[in-house]
Design a protein around this motif. Structure first.
Motif, PDB file in Angstrom:
ATOM      1  N   LYS A 280     -16.719   1.494   5.990  1.00 19.17           N
ATOM      2  CA  LYS A 280     -17.153   0.508   5.011  1.00 19.17           C
ATOM      3  C   LYS A 280     -17.749  -0.706   5.702  1.00 19.17           C
ATOM      4  CE  LYS A 280     -12.986  -2.109   3.997  1.00 19.17           C
ATOM      5  NZ  LYS A 280     -11.901  -2.346   3.073  1.00 19.17           N
ATOM      6  N   ASP A 343     -13.088 -10.881  -1.638  1.00 20.92           N
ATOM      7  CA  ASP A 343     -12.097  -9.837  -1.365  1.00 20.92           C
ATOM      8  C   ASP A 343     -11.963  -8.822  -2.490  1.00 20.92           C
ATOM      9  OD1 ASP A 343     -11.609 -10.921   1.023  1.00 20.92           O
ATOM     10  OD2 ASP A 343      -9.697 -11.862   0.517  1.00 20.92           O
ATOM     11  N   HIS A 344     -12.326  -9.214  -3.702  1.00 26.04           N
ATOM     12  CA  HIS A 344     -12.128  -8.260  -4.795  1.00 26.04           C
ATOM     13  C   HIS A 344     -13.310  -7.294  -4.958  1.00 26.04           C
ATOM     14  CE1 HIS A 344     -14.001 -11.805  -6.823  1.00 26.04           C
ATOM     15  NE2 HIS A 344     -14.764 -10.857  -7.292  1.00 26.04           N
ATOM     16  N   TYR A 346     -15.263  -4.162  -3.312  1.00 21.99           N
ATOM     17  CA  TYR A 346     -15.222  -3.133  -2.287  1.00 21.99           C
ATOM     18  C   TYR A 346     -16.640  -2.628  -2.071  1.00 21.99           C
ATOM     19  CZ  TYR A 346     -13.887   0.896   0.403  1.00 21.99           C
ATOM     20  OH  TYR A 346     -13.750   1.808   1.419  1.00 21.99           O
ATOM     21  N   CYS A 456     -16.782  -0.650 -13.474  1.00 18.59           N
ATOM     22  CA  CYS A 456     -15.997  -1.651 -12.737  1.00 18.59           C
ATOM     23  C   CYS A 456     -15.240  -1.014 -11.570  1.00 18.59           C
ATOM     24  CB  CYS A 456     -14.980  -2.300 -13.653  1.00 18.59           C
ATOM     25  SG  CYS A 456     -15.660  -2.939 -15.164  1.00 18.59           S
ATOM     26  N   GLY A 457     -14.601   0.143 -11.897  1.00 22.10           N
ATOM     27  CA  GLY A 457     -13.693   0.736 -10.920  1.00 22.10           C
ATOM     28  C   GLY A 457     -14.380   1.315  -9.706  1.00 22.10           C
ATOM     29  N   HIS A 460     -14.422  -2.398  -7.807  1.00 25.67           N
ATOM     30  CA  HIS A 460     -13.301  -3.347  -7.908  1.00 25.67           C
ATOM     31  C   HIS A 460     -11.986  -2.599  -8.052  1.00 25.67           C
ATOM     32  CE1 HIS A 460     -16.181  -6.575  -8.303  1.00 25.67           C
ATOM     33  NE2 HIS A 460     -16.775  -5.943  -9.284  1.00 25.67           N
ATOM     34  N   TYR A 461     -11.151  -2.632  -6.994  1.00 21.32           N
ATOM     35  CA  TYR A 461      -9.807  -2.054  -7.098  1.00 21.32           C
ATOM     36  C   TYR A 461      -8.894  -2.669  -6.078  1.00 21.32           C
ATOM     37  CZ  TYR A 461     -12.369   1.171  -3.994  1.00 21.32           C
ATOM     38  OH  TYR A 461     -13.181   1.728  -3.050  1.00 21.32           O
TER      39      TYR A 461
ATOM     40  N   ALA B 929     -13.207  -6.825 -21.873  1.00 18.80           N
ATOM     41  CA  ALA B 929     -13.566  -5.544 -21.268  1.00 18.80           C
ATOM     42  C   ALA B 929     -13.201  -5.489 -19.789  1.00 18.80           C
ATOM     43  CB  ALA B 929     -15.050  -5.239 -21.456  1.00 18.80           C
ATOM     44  N   VAL B 932     -11.568  -0.671 -18.713  1.00 11.10           N
ATOM     45  CA  VAL B 932     -12.575   0.191 -19.321  1.00 11.10           C
ATOM     46  C   VAL B 932     -12.461   1.594 -18.740  1.00 11.10           C
ATOM     47  CG1 VAL B 932     -14.310  -1.525 -19.935  1.00 11.10           C
ATOM     48  CG2 VAL B 932     -14.184  -0.663 -17.612  1.00 11.10           C
ATOM     49  N   ASN B 940     -10.001   2.225 -15.712  1.00 13.17           N
ATOM     50  CA  ASN B 940     -10.172   1.246 -14.641  1.00 13.17           C
ATOM     51  C   ASN B 940      -9.662  -0.118 -15.057  1.00 13.17           C
ATOM     52  OD1 ASN B 940     -11.398   2.979 -12.873  1.00 13.17           O
ATOM     53  ND2 ASN B 940     -13.445   2.559 -13.653  1.00 13.17           N
ATOM     54  N   ALA B 942     -10.319  -4.005 -13.929  1.00 16.10           N
ATOM     55  CA  ALA B 942     -11.046  -4.947 -13.073  1.00 16.10           C
ATOM     56  C   ALA B 942     -10.295  -6.273 -13.086  1.00 16.10           C
ATOM     57  CB  ALA B 942     -12.474  -5.118 -13.564  1.00 16.10           C
ATOM     58  N   TYR B 943      -9.572  -6.531 -12.001  1.00 14.22           N
ATOM     59  CA  TYR B 943      -8.710  -7.720 -11.972  1.00 14.22           C
ATOM     60  C   TYR B 943      -9.509  -9.005 -12.103  1.00 14.22           C
ATOM     61  CZ  TYR B 943      -5.811  -4.177  -9.802  1.00 14.22           C
ATOM     62  OH  TYR B 943      -5.150  -3.018  -9.526  1.00 14.22           O
ATOM     63  N   ASN B 944     -10.685  -9.026 -11.489  1.00  7.11           N
ATOM     64  CA  ASN B 944     -11.435 -10.275 -11.489  1.00  7.11           C
ATOM     65  C   ASN B 944     -12.026 -10.578 -12.859  1.00  7.11           C
ATOM     66  OD1 ASN B 944     -12.538  -7.892 -10.315  1.00  7.11           O
ATOM     67  ND2 ASN B 944     -14.507  -8.945 -10.184  1.00  7.11           N
ATOM     68  N   ARG B 945     -11.952  -9.629 -13.755  1.00  8.72           N
ATOM     69  CA  ARG B 945     -12.404  -9.855 -15.110  1.00  8.72           C
ATOM     70  C   ARG B 945     -11.264 -10.264 -16.030  1.00  8.72           C
ATOM     71  NH1 ARG B 945     -16.632  -6.558 -18.504  1.00  8.72           N
ATOM     72  NH2 ARG B 945     -18.334  -7.828 -17.808  1.00  8.72           N
ATOM     73  N   ASP B 992      -7.618  -1.822   1.899  1.00 11.89           N
ATOM     74  CA  ASP B 992      -8.544  -1.236   0.931  1.00 11.89           C
ATOM     75  C   ASP B 992      -8.192  -1.576  -0.510  1.00 11.89           C
ATOM     76  OD1 ASP B 992     -10.086  -0.109   2.843  1.00 11.89           O
ATOM     77  OD2 ASP B 992      -9.070   1.828   2.819  1.00 11.89           O
ATOM     78  N   THR B 994      -7.003  -4.607  -3.297  1.00 10.74           N
ATOM     79  CA  THR B 994      -6.890  -6.039  -3.542  1.00 10.74           C
ATOM     80  C   THR B 994      -5.424  -6.459  -3.637  1.00 10.74           C
ATOM     81  OG1 THR B 994      -8.708  -5.616  -5.041  1.00 10.74           O
ATOM     82  CG2 THR B 994      -7.832  -7.840  -5.019  1.00 10.74           C
TER      83      THR B 994
END
Lengths: 461, 1091
Positions: A280, A343-344, A346, A456-457, A460-461, B929, B932, B940, B942-945, B992, B994
């Protein structure tokens, strides 16, 4: 960079053995019939960090006319590439000449893990590249920044920012204006006193400016409205800039020039940022990678000598003796990160470089035209008209909108991978799949987004 | 037909008390009413004026805005010389081995940029498929514990290794009696180093080995070495109080073996009888469980022996029916059965050994020819050493790998003896109970920093390799022995020399073979058991014998036949003393023998049966507690009653925990708690933390977690006895809060969560399609339409749930990937290895006891444990009426009996995590959302959302979403428990994934990071994603393959095959949300009448 004249390249003709000739005639010799296209990637992966296809000496002799110099010694050159020390032991006078000339300065070449067929391809590429470069008259070199330009950029970099002077001059002017207003008031009072009029009312600055504003209220309202709009726009824009770093060029502990390494010397991005193809992270090269070349190259054209010394200080290398210092406490180089995602997020380089076959320049811009690492602006990226497969994007680089824009535009090469072929079969096998497939392929292509690249996934994970 | 059962998760739910009803209606405990809050007098002290508030607010806003404008400069530091095998961002795996004197496992250690961050089983080369338990896979935390000794110490002050060596060599030279006390040494090279040391100080050294939890009686019954067992070959398994799936001998290996034959799809399914007092993990998985008193263990063994050999035995109260049934099954499967006993009474073990011999099991399920090298310790020898120390004749004591000041039954006597020893030295990694009392502390490397070789059993040698450079100035214990023997070799060279023809054949002489062995983590080589014994230690007189030459490989010898006379043993057990109250000391599945007290992750992993975290307690039968007037409702309040248990004259006061299935008038107390009673530096997480996040103290000492039960263990005939009949129990003053995790996730009367059946029913309907078997019918809903076209609309008009759907379909079925899991409830034993694996993989925060009390545990996956009792009272009454017991009691008595199903309930363990519903109710309610659906079937997050409305958690029928209440990484409240708050422990985090911050919802992501990485790898290599290439952490950690992950759209995958099987169903299918997680009906190997 020290340019050496080609005078030292002596074309030594040596008699060759008939047996060797016969052996290689069976294959047509290593200097004939290779695949230049294959050779190009092999050359870039294995040779380009030290050898050039021209006459120029980088960290090893330039390879132009290598076929002429080694004519007839097919087996020996294969051996020479695969195991230089062993080849030297054969006592060939030309090799002896090479050894005396280069080994003291650059050290031995490491034995390369390439097969005879690979060497054939590489030599074919060297021949075509050298031929192609010759008539163009170094056009490729001209596209790079010249040493003067690089020098100018470094000096510009060292200049201080002008904003501070604006602020200083602005405040001096403001002080003068206030002082002048006071003087004007004193003079007016003096006139009034002389003429027997009552003195000007002792108003504070605020009261007097309020009075002035009231007197000129139309003008003030228009200007005020204008200023309000102006600052709203500026404020909004600067807020939108938070976390956006295009054009960011932080100072670095070593004044490293991509223009020299990548553009002039044509070292592939992946040679130094080698993990980009499998990880990565693209990675910042460790000092031992620098030393592959800089064990030999100890001087630079502009500030190279002092900057190269910094690598030696890090790893513990003595350039005068050309050897590593025993028991040296190595000091890592602390770089300032240029491209920094939160950081959020990937992000995986290998997915984009190895799977998506995206050129580094599509995201990092014409890095070969920069010195130290630099976050490109959208314009800088889009101006690379000659870049094959360039996806032009409007959003600002390294924002999420920019990622999504590309995922929306970039087509996926479905045929090129067993993975996508299997996915394709699955779509075809079910009714829902066929419907979905029709939606995806409506425009004749499948973009990253249509295959889920906007979810999103995925990042972002 | 299916079994209609009532499932209940607590006694109060079963009895439907007012408290339970309240708990049902509120997910979270109502801590404090608004009235109470406003009336709080302290509230006025924290007065903040309106103007102050506005000022702070304004300042805060401005400061936050300014701070956000600053461009952060991030430093990036590459290697100077990058190791060739490391690619930043790509994990490396190394084979290694875990051994701590109590647990043994073959591992693969995942490292990122040179830091070990995750541990999984070595499935290819490990013993029994490399199964691990949670204790082993969470042990990676121990490496980074900031409380580890940073270097050698003398009397609390730092000392350097050279001075330590010279001082110690002087002490050794002057000594007449040098004593080594260690756990069972199974490392040939370590043994060689000890032998060299013994030879150097010939005539002075004696080596005593003792095991923290002793198996000496079992070893004695087999002539000195514990045999190896193979549960996978046993058609009938009888366990007399042996918790072989949780803690007995090698539970990780046994779990894998056992589960192989617990899947009904196999040729046959083993039948498992369990006789025990506590409800153990093993007992909860048995088919027939009989609650007995600890003093009856011998009688059960004797009765079984008599029944099998045709002799006559007196009946055992309350267990005759089960004994008869078990004996019949054993006889029917002679040669393919197995009887094990957990007792450390040599008489019981002798009878069980004879029983197995009579059943012809030796050579099939029991292998005496390849005995274990583990657990060869001697309790008698340790007791003799303690006496010797007290006599003042020991000059130098070397403590290696054990902690007798904590775990020896008579620790006080050991401690007083230790004071009389002139020079003592301890190799433990922490300044723990023993090493803080020793003259010198000479910390050994952590196992992840060390080379080592282990011979767990005859014919097998495993290797451990370092996965990180030593973090501190520690040194191999083996090197210490070598230095004191004037040998300057490094332990690595020494170990290689061992396998150059010394103890094992010279097969590893070549670098190639050696590298292969290190790569695999094992090699097949016979290390003779005899070679594993310190020569002088075997000398009974204590006189020194010369050290055996190190070079000669000793021929393997078969262990001697059982030396016990079976008649004597039978007589001895028949006179076993029973008491009014009896106690069993057991190990908890999460804590083991107490080596992991500082492991916050393990402390917070709930016990499989009681679901209690961060504590030990006295397990009691609920009926006994009611009789004694103790609180049986363990909600999240200060309500557990304290009891004082006095065993053999020593007392311990602990909270009482009602456990269904506990034999009446028996108690169970876990060993392994109460570490650090002397306020030793053994790690922050080993002590109780209060509400404010600071350690609770008593006087100047920090409060331990639970109490230490080792002092209550007594010596019985030269063996540590983990049961006792000399017990009194009395209610103690005060109450205590216990943090359990299951009260807030009640089953809410939805019995469709769990499906189960019996083997006969399963076999009869084996060929049925999914959804057609009587025990697993497809769910239909009554609809208001004439579906069956009979002209009327009535209850018979039913439609499949799929047809009555609110949501738009996500195109995931048959399209691209569809990630999913199947969880086999028949194979899930509830061990919890998946929970800790999920923790380390996904950076799940540890929240501490106080937060667990508030139901704010953050486990992404939990294992729900449900007890079941019967609905169909009439049928059961018929059954009962046929038993002797019921006949005596009469029909009314039988009914009354059934009102107390908790006396011996059946248990189901059900892993529960985000079900990744294709029609997820959480997605539709999220206002931003943030959660989702993906086109691969994943839900999924999305924590930042996420803005933390928690609507999704409210709408989740499985209650698997976890709200992140605090910034666990910086909040002071979690400084003592959260690994991310410790400077070194933080290195265990997975880069890998968050690290989530406050105010977001989190949940199982089905290891999205692994899915993405696996897909990228396939694309990069130009291949398809092959089945098994991507594994979630839980599926990978599962020793029984109960959890299988895969692509449901890949028709050839194991996962798809299981999902389509007749047993598979969705939990709460009637809600119609179409999860991607399938459960497979639990099949019990019992008669329909027994159900």
């Amino acid at each position: 960079m020290k340019r050496l004249s080609r005078s030292f390249i002596s074309k030594i003709l040596v008699p060759f053995s008939a047996a060797m000739f016969l052996t290689f005639n069976a294959f047509g010799g290593v200097f004939e019939g290779g695949d230049a296209a294959k050779g190009e990637s092999l050359f870039k992966a294995n040779c380009a960090s030290c050898h050039k296809t021209s006459e120029e000496v980088l960290a090893a002799p330039g390879l132009k006319d290598v076929d002429v110099r080694w004519k007839g010694k097919d087996a020996l050159i294969v051996k020479w590439i695969q195991n230089p020390q062993a080849a030297a032991a054969s006592g060939d006078p030309y090799i002896k000449g090479l050894r005396d000339k280069y080994v003291p300065t650059f050290g031995w070449m490491a034995g390369q893990a390439v097969s005879e067929a690979d060497i054939k391809d590489i030599l074919a590429y060297v021949k075509t590249a050298a031929d192609a470069a010759a008539p163009a008259g170094g056009a490729a070199v001209n596209k790079c920044m010249t040493l003067e330009e690089i020098k100018a950029e470094k000096e510009k970099n060292e200049e201080s920012d002008g904003t501070v002077w604006f602020i200083i001059i602005g405040s001096i002017l403001a002080i003068i204006a206030v002082a002048a207003a006071n003087i004007s008031k004193s003079l007016k009072n003096a006139i009034n006193e002389r003429e027997g009029l009552p003195p000007v009312a002792e108003l504070s600055y605020w009261q007097s400016s309020k009075a002035w504003m009231w007197a000129n209220r139309k003008f003030v309202s228009v200007i005020g409205l204008f200023l309000f709009c102006y600052f709203s726009v500026v404020g909004y824009k600067s807020l939108m800039d938070i976390g956006v770093y295009d054009g960011y060029t932080p100072d670095q502990p070593v004044w490293f020039s991509h223009a020299i390494h990548n553009c002039q010397n044509e070292i592939d991005c992946n040679y130094c940022h080698s993990s980009a193809v499998k990880s990565k992270h693209a990675g910042i090269p460790s000092v031992n990678v620098c030393m592959n070349c800089h064990k030999g190259i100890k001087k630079g054209a502009i500030t190279g000598t002092s900057e190269i010394q910094k690598i030696y200080d890090a790893i513990g290398f003595d350039p005068t003796t050309g050897s590593y210092i025993q028991g040296y406490e190595q000091k890592p180089i602390v770089w300032n990160k240029v491209n920094n995602l939160p950081d959020h997020v990937y992000f995986n380089h290998s997915t984009h470089v190895s799977v998506g076959k995206i050129d580094c320049k599509n995201c990092h811009g014409p890095q070969n035209m920069y010195t130290v690492g630099h976050v490109p602006t959208a314009d800088e990226i889009n101006s690379q008209e000659d870049l094959v497969g360039l996806v032009k994007l409007e959003k600002r680089p390294f924002t999420m909108g920019w990622c999504l824009e590309c995922h929306n535009k970039k087509e996926v090469d479905l045929a090129g991978s067993a993975y996508y072929q299997q996915m394709h079969e699955r779509y075809k096998a079910s009714e829902v799949g066929q419907r979905t497939l029709r939606e995806i392929m409506e425009d004749g292509s499948a973009t990253v987004r249509e295959l889920g690249g906007w979810e999103c996934g995925k990042c972002h994970y | 037909m299916g079994i209609t059962k009532k499932y209940w998760s607590s006694l109060d739910e079963l009895q439907n008390t007012a408290a339970a009803q309240e708990a049902l209606t509120s997910e979270f405990k109502r801590d404090q009413s608004v009235q109470d809050f406003l009336n709080d007098e302290n509230l006025n002290e924290s007065n903040t004026g309106r103007r102050d508030f506005l000022k702070f607010m304004g300042f805060g806003l401005a400061a936050a805005t300014l701070a956000a404008c600053e461009t952060p400069v991030v430093k990036s530091i590459p290697y100077v010389v990058k190791p060739e095998e490391i690619t930043p961002g790509v994990a490396n795996y190394y084979a290694s081995t875990y051994y701590d004197g109590n647990d043994y496992g073959n591992l693969l250690v995942k490292t990122r940029e040179g830091r070990p961050i995750h541990i999984k089983g070595n499935k290819v080369h490990g013993i029994a498929g490399g199964g691990l338990n949670s204790r082993i896979n969470a042990s990676v935390l121990g490496l980074y514990d900031g409380a580890r000794l940073k270097g050698p110490k003398k009397g609390g002050a730092d000392i350097d290794w050279n001075s330590l060596d010279s001082e110690l060599k002087a002490a050794l030279a002057a000594a007449n009696n040098i004593r080594i006390v260690s756990n069972t040494v199974i490392s040939p090279s370590t043994q060689r180093a000890i032998n060299e040391f013994s030879a150097k100080y010939a005539g002075k050294v004696k080596h005593t080995q003792y095991d923290t939890v002793s198996y000496s009686a079992l070893a004695k019954a087999y002539g000195g070495s514990v045999p190896t067992y193979d549960f996978s070959k046993a058609k009938t398994i009888v366990s007399i109080a042996a918790d072989f799936l949780g803690t007995w001998l090698m539970p990780a290996a046994f779990t894998s073996q056992y589960a192989q034959t617990r899947k009904p799809e196999g040729e046959w399914m083993s039948k498992h009888y369990q006789f025990e007092s506590n409800m153990s993990l093993t007992g909860s998985n048995s088919d027939v469980r009989t609650a007995i008193k600890p003093s009856q263990q011998g009688a059960i063994a004797a009765a079984l022996y008599a029944a099998v050999t045709g002799g006559s035995a007196s009946g055992v109260e309350g267990a005759d029916a089960a004994i008869a049934s078990a004996a019949a099954a054993l006889k029917a499967n002679a040669g393919a059965s197995l009887v094990v006993a957990g007792s450390n009474d040599p008489n019981v073990q002798a009878i069980v050994a004879a029983l197995n011999t009579a059943l012809n099991n030796d050579g099939t399920t029991i292998d005496k020819k390849s005995p274990l090298n583990l657990f060869r310790g001697s309790d008698e020898g340790m007791a003799a050493l303690v006496d010797e120390m007290n006599s003042g004749s020991v000059d130098v004591l070397i403590v290696y790998g054990v902690n007798p000041s904590y775990s020896w039954m008579n620790a006080d006597k050991f401690n007083s003896g230790l004071q009389k020893v002139k020079t003592s030295i301890c190799f433990n990694l922490f300044a723990d109970e023993t090493s803080s009392r020793c003259t010198y502390m000479a910390p050994d490397h952590h196992y992840l920093e060390s080379w080592n070789d282990y011979s767990p059993m005859k014919g097998r040698t495993d290797l451990a390799q370092p996965t990180i450079n030593p973090l501190y100035n520690s040194r191999y214990a083996q090197e210490s022995f070598l230095r004191w023997s004037d040998n300057a070799d490094s332990y690595y060279d020494y170990m290689r020399a061992t396998h150059n023809g010394g103890y094992t054949a010279a097969m590893l002489k070549s670098d190639n073979n050696w590298n292969t062995a290190v790569h695999n983590g094992t090699f097949a080589a016979a290390v003779a058991v005899a070679a594993m014994v310190t020569p002088v230690a075997t000398d009974a007189t204590g006189a020194a014998a010369p050290a055996a030459p190190a070079a000669a490989p000793v021929a393997a010898e078969a262990p001697a036949a059982p030396s016990m006379n079976i008649g004597e043993a039978m007589a001895a057990v028949s006179s076993a003393k029973s008491g009014e109250w009896e106690v069993t000391f057991y190990q908890k599945v999460t804590m083991g023998a107490g080596n992991h007290a500082n492991n916050a992750m393990l402390q917070e992993t709930p016990d499989p049966i009681t679901k209690v975290t961060w504590d030990n307690y006295v397990t009691m039968a609920p009926a006994d507690m009611t009789e004694m007037g103790l609180e049986t409702y363990i909600g999240q309040c200060d309500c557990a009653s304290l009891v004082t248990v006095t065993v053999n004259g020593k007392s311990i006061t602990l909270p009482a925990m009602p456990v269904p299935g506990q034999k009446r008038k028996t108690l169970g107390i876990a060993l392994g708690y109460g570490r650090g009673a002397g306020n030793e530096e053994i790690g922050k997480a080993a002590y109780q933390t209060g509400r404010a996040g600071v350690h609770l103290t008593e006087g100047d000492k920090r409060q331990t977690i639970g109490g230490n039960a080792y002092p209550l263990v007594a010596m019985n005939g030269g063996h540590a006895s983990y049961t006792s009949s000399d017990v009194t129990v009395a209610a103690a003053a005060g109450t205590y809060s216990i943090a359990t995790t299951q009260m807030h996730a009640t089953v809410m009367g939805r019995d469709s969560v769990i499906k189960e059946t019996v083997i006969a029913t399963y076999l009869a309907e084996k060929g049925a399609k999914r959804g057609e078997a009587s025990y697993n019918l497809a769910v239909t809903l009554p609809v208001h339409a004439d579906v069956n076209k009979d002209g009327t609309i009535d209850v018979n008009d039913r439609q499949s749930v799929r047809d009555a759907d609110l949501w738009r379909d996500h195109p995931v079925e048959g399209v691209g990937h569809r990630w999913g899991m199947t969880i086999d409830l028949s194979s899930c034993l509830g061990c919890g290895a998946c929970i800790t694996a999920c923790h380390t993989e996904n950076n799940v925060p540890v929240v501490g006891k106080d937060e667990v009390l508030r139901h704010r545990d953050m486990h992404w996956m939990r294992i729900d444990r449900y007890f079941s009792s019967e609905h169909q009272t009439i049928q059961i009454a018929d059954t009962l009426a046929n038993t002797k017991e019921a006949t005596e009691k009469g029909t009314i008595g039988a009914y009354r009996e059934m009102e107390n199903p908790e006396e011996n309930p059946r248990t189901v363990h059900m892993p529960m995590m985000c079900q990744h519903c294709n029609h997820a109710p959480c997605e539709t309610v999220c206002p931003v959302a943030a959660t989702v659906h993906s086109n691969e079937g994943l839900n999924n997050m999305a924590y930042n959302r996420c803005i933390g409305t928690r609507y999704c958690a409210n709408n989740c029928p499985y209650k698997v979403r976890r709200f992140n209440w605090f910034n666990y990484v910086t909040n002071d409240k979690f400084a003592m428990v959260n690994p991310a708050q410790d400077d070194t422990l933080r290195m265990v985090l997975n880069p890998d994934v968050t690290v989530r911050t406050r105010g977001v919802m989190e949940k199982c992501s089905m290891c999205q990071q692994r899915i993405q990485a696996g897909k990228t790898e396939a694309k990069r290599n130009g291949t398809t994603v092959l089945d098994g290439m991507i594994q979630t952490a839980c599926a990978e950690a599962c020793p029984t393959q109960a959890i299988v992950f895969g692509d449901l759209n890949d028709a050839t995958s194991k996962n798809a095959e299981r999902a389509n099987s007749v047993r598979s169903y969705h939990a709460l299918e009637e809600v119609g949300i179409q999860p991607n997680i399938y459960y497979m009906t639990k099949v019990r190997n019992i008669e329909a009448t027994e159900a």
